[in-house]
Design a protein around this motif. Structure first.
Motif, PDB file in Angstrom:
ATOM      1  N   THR A 220       0.824  -1.212   0.000  1.00 39.11           N
ATOM      2  CA  THR A 220       0.000   0.000   0.000  1.00 39.11           C
ATOM      3  C   THR A 220       0.855   1.257   0.000  1.00 39.11           C
ATOM      4  O   THR A 220       0.378   2.338  -0.368  1.00 39.11           O
ATOM      5  CB  THR A 220      -0.924   0.021   1.230  1.00 39.11           C
ATOM      6  N   ASP A 221       2.109   1.143   0.419  1.00 40.17           N
ATOM      7  CA  ASP A 221       3.022   2.286   0.391  1.00 40.17           C
ATOM      8  C   ASP A 221       3.826   2.333  -0.902  1.00 40.17           C
ATOM      9  O   ASP A 221       3.972   3.390  -1.522  1.00 40.17           O
ATOM     10  CB  ASP A 221       3.975   2.233   1.590  1.00 40.17           C
ATOM     11  N   THR A 222       4.352   1.190  -1.313  1.00 42.91           N
ATOM     12  CA  THR A 222       5.203   1.163  -2.504  1.00 42.91           C
ATOM     13  C   THR A 222       4.382   1.208  -3.789  1.00 42.91           C
ATOM     14  O   THR A 222       4.847   1.724  -4.810  1.00 42.91           O
ATOM     15  CB  THR A 222       6.059  -0.106  -2.516  1.00 42.91           C
ATOM     16  N   LEU A 223       3.178   0.605  -3.748  1.00 40.62           N
ATOM     17  CA  LEU A 223       2.319   0.501  -4.934  1.00 40.62           C
ATOM     18  C   LEU A 223       3.050  -0.167  -6.092  1.00 40.62           C
ATOM     19  O   LEU A 223       2.830   0.123  -7.260  1.00 40.62           O
ATOM     20  CB  LEU A 223       1.799   1.884  -5.352  1.00 40.62           C
ATOM     21  N   ARG A 224       3.933  -1.086  -5.726  1.00 41.35           N
ATOM     22  CA  ARG A 224       4.608  -1.925  -6.711  1.00 41.35           C
ATOM     23  C   ARG A 224       4.036  -3.335  -6.596  1.00 41.35           C
ATOM     24  O   ARG A 224       3.720  -3.807  -5.510  1.00 41.35           O
ATOM     25  CB  ARG A 224       6.122  -1.944  -6.476  1.00 41.35           C
ATOM     26  N   PHE A 225       3.899  -3.991  -7.724  1.00 39.50           N
ATOM     27  CA  PHE A 225       3.250  -5.284  -7.727  1.00 39.50           C
ATOM     28  C   PHE A 225       3.929  -6.203  -8.728  1.00 39.50           C
ATOM     29  O   PHE A 225       4.606  -5.753  -9.653  1.00 39.50           O
ATOM     30  CB  PHE A 225       1.768  -5.146  -8.098  1.00 39.50           C
ATOM     31  N   LYS A 226       3.729  -7.483  -8.512  1.00 37.06           N
ATOM     32  CA  LYS A 226       4.218  -8.477  -9.454  1.00 37.06           C
ATOM     33  C   LYS A 226       3.083  -8.854 -10.398  1.00 37.06           C
ATOM     34  O   LYS A 226       1.967  -9.134  -9.976  1.00 37.06           O
ATOM     35  CB  LYS A 226       4.718  -9.724  -8.719  1.00 37.06           C
ATOM     36  N   GLN A 227       3.392  -8.834 -11.685  1.00 36.06           N
ATOM     37  CA  GLN A 227       2.426  -9.283 -12.667  1.00 36.06           C
ATOM     38  C   GLN A 227       2.326 -10.802 -12.592  1.00 36.06           C
ATOM     39  O   GLN A 227       3.116 -11.468 -11.930  1.00 36.06           O
ATOM     40  CB  GLN A 227       2.857  -8.826 -14.067  1.00 36.06           C
ATOM     41  N   TRP A 228       1.346 -11.338 -13.314  1.00 38.26           N
ATOM     42  CA  TRP A 228       1.190 -12.790 -13.305  1.00 38.26           C
ATOM     43  C   TRP A 228       2.453 -13.484 -13.808  1.00 38.26           C
ATOM     44  O   TRP A 228       2.731 -14.627 -13.447  1.00 38.26           O
ATOM     45  CB  TRP A 228       0.012 -13.205 -14.190  1.00 38.26           C
ATOM     46  N   ASN A 229       3.246 -12.777 -14.633  1.00 34.44           N
ATOM     47  CA  ASN A 229       4.463 -13.398 -15.155  1.00 34.44           C
ATOM     48  C   ASN A 229       5.649 -13.240 -14.214  1.00 34.44           C
ATOM     49  O   ASN A 229       6.759 -13.632 -14.543  1.00 34.44           O
ATOM     50  CB  ASN A 229       4.819 -12.818 -16.526  1.00 34.44           C
ATOM     51  N   GLY A 230       5.432 -12.647 -13.039  1.00 41.82           N
ATOM     52  CA  GLY A 230       6.491 -12.510 -12.048  1.00 41.82           C
ATOM     53  C   GLY A 230       7.284 -11.228 -12.125  1.00 41.82           C
ATOM     54  O   GLY A 230       8.062 -10.922 -11.220  1.00 41.82           O
ATOM     55  N   LYS A 231       7.133 -10.470 -13.195  1.00 41.35           N
ATOM     56  CA  LYS A 231       7.861  -9.212 -13.321  1.00 41.35           C
ATOM     57  C   LYS A 231       7.225  -8.144 -12.447  1.00 41.35           C
ATOM     58  O   LYS A 231       6.007  -8.081 -12.306  1.00 41.35           O
ATOM     59  CB  LYS A 231       7.886  -8.753 -14.784  1.00 41.35           C
ATOM     60  N   GLU A 232       8.068  -7.320 -11.876  1.00 42.79           N
ATOM     61  CA  GLU A 232       7.583  -6.277 -10.975  1.00 42.79           C
ATOM     62  C   GLU A 232       7.536  -4.934 -11.684  1.00 42.79           C
ATOM     63  O   GLU A 232       8.407  -4.616 -12.499  1.00 42.79           O
ATOM     64  CB  GLU A 232       8.486  -6.173  -9.740  1.00 42.79           C
ATOM     65  N   ARG A 233       6.538  -4.149 -11.372  1.00 40.61           N
ATOM     66  CA  ARG A 233       6.442  -2.812 -11.923  1.00 40.61           C
ATOM     67  C   ARG A 233       5.659  -1.926 -10.965  1.00 40.61           C
ATOM     68  O   ARG A 233       4.994  -2.407 -10.052  1.00 40.61           O
ATOM     69  CB  ARG A 233       5.775  -2.827 -13.301  1.00 40.61           C
TER      70      ARG A 233
END
Length: 642
Positions: A220-233
């Motif tokens: 909730t602070d970073t607002l970074r997430f892993k896509q279903w393919n594992g890549k982070e953005r």
């Protein structure tokens, strides 16, 4: 001491002048007698001739009168000079005190010396610690008459330029796409984005999708997430370093994109080419884009329920809503999602996955018979409902809310058929209302059927004004007038509007797509008009491990699947020769294609667990042809490939 010294400086020249005058008179008198007497003889009353004595007496009287007159003149002159000096000193002293007081405003009067010399150098007023181009320019320029510098202006005045060549109202996807397009065609363009949110432009889809499946406790602070393919953005389109500050916009040599957050445009003067913000600040523009998006709808029954119920209700749309709901879901025992559409189903599945570890009760209720009932044909809606239940969600179908009350910190939802649902928190996901607040002041037309600003084929509402994204009601040359509320439409319409703002004059012909994921294993992509009230034909096949959203992103390399689309793929694909099965022949809807028909012409297509085939669907709708056998059309999607 200072006054005495000054008086002496004024008296000394006069004293020297008067003594010089006396010496000259004496010298002149001596010369008249032929010599300068070294000693004046004493005057004897009774001896010597009377004439010489009278001359001496007359000389003494004349000299004495001259001295007396000179003394009187000097005295009066010095007295007048002293009076004028005192008056002038008092004026200068008072002016100096007022000048210093006005510059520092907090200085105590005792700190100013009463015997200071005239014309002191004034103190410089303290300036703001935050540097600005205007403040630097004033500091570098010489001050006039040694006057103190003015105090720094408020931040709101410094941060916003009075004119922006390209003004974009709204900070969402459409606005950012337009800014990027403008800069691509006009590299030196100066673009100002004004948004009422506190965040830089970001993508909304992950708020109801990938962010909920992150294993990072600080998501909730970073607002970074892993896509279903594992890549982070990151959820943000660009980091802060991509933008320039608003105060730099006017002076930036190569232009740039500036974002002014936390401000709302409340009035638009179309004739004057300017807008007014909620703090009465005015900004003029050359070209303007309205990309205000929409606001979440609420149920009237919830609005009438009172303050206690509203405090326990979330209308999901923004980053703050995601953070708030995440916090709520970790601190309550039950959450009820009202709405069976895209957003409601995604949030229900996401919270359901979380409930498997936390014990949270997740309820999804909707008036339709099945999940996504307004979009999917009934058989597929029923299948989806069962899939949602397996995600840990308690589904309440055909639920029409009659009233909501708060009792003992719990919400009681009374349905019209008599059922009662108890929960701690409500998430209302019942649609979006386009934000057309500026229509009245700007004199812009709002579509009575679809809502949103009516625009022409070039997304133009008036001269120098364009509209893109959720707020635009445009004319589709194949499907008629429409308004679309999806990420891909925001990207493409924003990009096209930006191009047209720089003179491209391109029509909007794009058939935008949208997608929804019910977790990492089930997802679909859709295009055109997908309405369950239309006749549909579905063609399905058995799904494999590759037919999931996760596998699709691994292949394309992106989680925002519309980013991987290319128009030229459709013509290069070859249809499969494997026979296909319609929905009436098979109940396993692992993957497939659903065609939506109007007058025997395909107007909408859903690709169910079929990914990276959207260009084919787009071409079918664009062609607008009648198809005698849709099984043959389904072969274009190669759904039976291993």
């Amino acid at each position: 001491m200072l006054k005495c010294r000054t008086v002496w400086k004024k008296l000394a020249p006069l004293g020297r002048a008067s003594s010089t005058l006396c010496r000259q008179n004496v010298r002149r008198t001596g010369l008249n007698h032929g010599r300068i007497p070294a000693h004046l003889p004493a005057v004897h009353m009774a001896t010597g001739p009377a004439g010489g004595s009278r001359e001496n007496q007359l000389y003494v009287l004349l000299v004495g009168a001259a001295c007396l007159g000179g003394g009187i003149y000097v005295y009066q002159t010095l007295k007048g000079d002293q009076k004028r000096y005192d008056e002038r000193f008092a004026v200068l002293h008072q002016a100096t005190r007022e000048e210093i007081y006005s510059s520092i405003q907090t200085e105590a009067p005792e700190t100013i010396e009463t015997e200071a010399v005239p014309n002191p150098e004034p103190e410089v007023a303290p300036v703001s610690q935050e540097p600005s181009p205007s403040a630097d320019a004033e500091a570098a320029a010489p001050s006039e008459a040694d006057e103190p510098l003015p105090a720094a202006e408020p931040d709101s005045a410094l941060k916003l330029p009075s004119h922006a060549p390209y003004l974009l109202i709204g900070g969402g996807t459409a606005s950012f796409a337009a800014a990027r397009s403008i800069r691509a065609r006009d590299p030196g363009a100066r673009v100002l984005i004004v948004t009422d949110e506190q965040d830089l432009p970001y993508m909304r889809p992950p708020l109801s999708k990938e962010l909920w499946f992150s294993d990072d406790p600080a998501v909730t602070d970073t607002l970074r997430f892993k896509q279903w393919n594992g890549k982070e953005r990151s959820i943000y389109f660009q980091p802060p370093s991509f933008y320039i500050t608003p105060e730099e916009l006017s002076s930036a040599e190569n232009g740039g994109v500036a974002v002014f957050t936390g401000k709302k445009v409340v009035h638009m003067d179309v004739r004057g080419n300017k807008v007014k913000l909620d703090d009465d600040t005015e900004i003029s523009y050359d070209k303007c884009l309205i990309a205000t998006g929409g606001v979440p709808r609420n149920l009237q029954v919830l609005e009438r329920a009172g303050e206690e119920v509203l405090k326990k209700t979330t209308l999901f749309r923004k980053i703050d809503d995601f953070r708030s709901l995440d916090k709520v879901s970790r601190n309550v025992k039950s959450v009820a999602v009202i709405g069976g559409g895209f957003l409601g189903s995604e949030l229900a599945c996401a919270l359901g996955r979380r409930s498997q570890d936390s014990g949270l009760e997740v309820i999804q209720m909707f008036p339709e018979k099945g999940n996504m009932g307004k979009v999917l044909p009934e058989y597929l809606s029923n299948w989806t409902t069962e899939k949602v239940k397996k995600e840990g969600v308690k589904v309440v179908s055909e639920a029409l809310v009659k009233s909501v009350t708060c009792k003992d910190e719990q919400l009681e939802i009374q349905l019209k058929d008599g059922r009662l649902v108890k929960t701690n928190h409500i998430v209302a996901a019942v649609g979006l209302e386009p934000n057309v607040d500026l229509a009245k002041s700007a004199g812009l037309e709002v579509d009575s059927d679809f809502g949103g600003y009516r625009v022409n084929a070039e997304l133009q509402a008036r001269s120098n004004i364009w509209v893109a994204g959720d707020a635009a009601c445009f004319y589709d040359i194949r499907l008629g007038r429409r308004r679309v509320e999806h990420h891909d439409h925001a990207v493409v319409s924003g990009r096209l509007a930006g191009e047209n703002m720089t003179g491209a004059s391109k029509p909007y012909w794009h058939q935008s797509m949208f997608w929804s994921d019910l977790g990492p294993d089930v997802g679909y992509e859709a295009i055109g008009i997908v309405d369950s009230s239309l006749p549909t034909v579905g063609v399905f096949a058995k799904a494999t491990a590759k037919d999931t959203p996760k596998a699709a992103t691994e292949q394309s390399g992106t989680g925002i699947r519309s980013e991987s689309e290319t128009e030229d793929v459709a013509s290069s694909l070859v249809a499969s020769t494997t026979p296909t099965l319609t929905s009436t022949q098979k109940d396993d809807y692992g993957k497939g294609v659903i065609f939506y028909l109007r007058d025997k012409v395909v107007v909408g297509i859903i690709l169910w667990n079929v990914f990276n085939r959207m260009p084919i669907a787009r071409k079918i709708i664009k062609d607008g042809e009648e198809h005698g056998d849709l099984n043959e059309v389904a072969k274009l999607f190669n759904i039976h490939e291993d």
